[in-house]
Design an enzyme around this catalytic site. Structure first.
Site: not given
Ligand code: SIN
Length: 340
Positions: A102-103, A69, A19
């Site tokens: 973040t995932d 991710s 993100t």
């Molecule tokens: C991801 O994990 O690539 C998408 C969600 C995020 O980064 O918060």
């Protein structure tokens, strides 16, 4: 920010997507965006030079991957570990920053730390809002990650770390606990290692406490171990204990996994890592002599250690999340088959 390998104060920023590199059609949109759109070099635009002691540092960028991710793969981890190790070994490089989604951030952080345990800081950072948001959190998180590296000579920062929402977390303790808050991550009972404010780092506990709970697992596995083709990496699956668990269904699932080459299972128990009796029964049925599936026990609770009066040596437990435990068991199996 450009590159120059002559500069002895160099930070390498590796991009993997997420993100933090996401784009939405409207600046007010925090949810309807597409992750992994902007190149890592573009994420640095507007941050200004990194110059903790006056002289601007050299910041190099490299796009290792460009993905959401949720789709993180072992192949990307292999590339990432290789590139991190190569950059960390350079005398001119003070540390590495990785932009990530973040995932699965906590999984990548754990993998890199267990494989490399780098003596220089390797700081993962991410964002809960896309780069196009009116209130994007990525630029500050990235600036904090750069500051952690740039001030490492003074602070002694080392190992794989994460900067999010002003906090610095260790690769061991970090967990994503919230679906959309800016402060989505926590280090639970251990608390963060420190905070960043205005480019200054305030540390709450020593970097050495990165591995507080697991002396036994603190030796890094080393890059060589993960340079075998990823299709040969041992398959490890996760079984989640829950109410109403169906013995027959689980037996079929475990047998199917064994047939598909699964070598280990993570048993994610309830509360203090207790398992539904159907899990025990199904394991007893498909693997009575415990030779087919290596087992590791953990809790499905997001926070808190496992306190056991009767540790089961055949299903060792560590205070890891189920997804971290999967990585740990996979690496253990790789090392065991290399030694054998
Ligand atoms: C991801 O994990 O690539 C998408 C969600 C995020 O980064 O918060």
């Amino acid at each position: 920010m450009t590159s120059s390998s002559m500069n002895s104060d160099t930070i390498v920023v590796l991009g993997t997507g997420g993100t933090i590199a996401g784009r939405a059609d409207r600046a007010t949109d925090q949810v309807g965006y597409v992750a992994a759109q902007l190149a890592v070099a573009d994420l640095l635009t507007g941050l200004g030079p990194v110059s903790p002691a006056g002289e601007p540092w050299c910041v190099e960028t490299e796009q290792v991957a460009q993905l959401d991710s949720k789709d993180m793969s072992h192949a990307v981890w292999q590339d990432l570990a290789t590139r991190v190790a190569q950059h960390v070994a350079r005398p001119d490089v003070q540390g590495v920053v990785i932009t990530h989604g973040t995932d699965t951030l906590e999984e990548t952080a754990y993998f890199l730390h267990r494989v490399l345990a780098p003596a220089k800081p390797v700081v993962l950072t991410a964002a809960m809002r896309p780069a196009t948001s009116l209130q994007a959190d990525g630029p500050q998180n990235l600036a904090d990650a750069l500051s952690v590296v740039a001030t490492a000579a003074q602070t002694g920062a080392q190992g794989v770390l994460v900067t999010m929402a002003g906090f610095i977390h260790s690769a061991w303790d970090i967990r994503k606990l919230h679906t959309h808050r800016l402060e989505a991550f926590s280090s639970g009972d251990a608390g963060p290692l420190g905070v960043m404010a205005q480019g200054s780092l305030r540390r709450f506990r020593p970097w050495e406490t990165l591995d507080p709970k697991a002396q036994a697992v603190s030796r890094p596995y080393g890059l060589d171990l993960v340079q075998t083709p990823v299709h040969t990496w041992p398959k490890v699956a996760i079984v989640l204990s829950h109410a109403g668990l169906d013995d027959t269904l689980l037996r079929a699932q475990l047998q199917g996994w064994i047939d598909a080459g699964v070598r280990g299972v993570i048993l994610a128990g309830t509360g203090n890592a207790t398992l539904h009796h159907s899990i025990k029964a199904a394991l007893e049925h498909v693997d009575p002599d415990r030779t087919r599936l290596a087992r590791m026990l953990c809790s499905r609770c997001a926070l808190g250690p496992i306190l056991r009066a009767d540790p089961d040596p055949a299903a060792q437990h560590l205070d890891l999340s189920p997804v971290q435990a999967r990585i740990e068991l996979m690496l253990r199996l790789m090392r065991a088959s290399k030694v054998a």
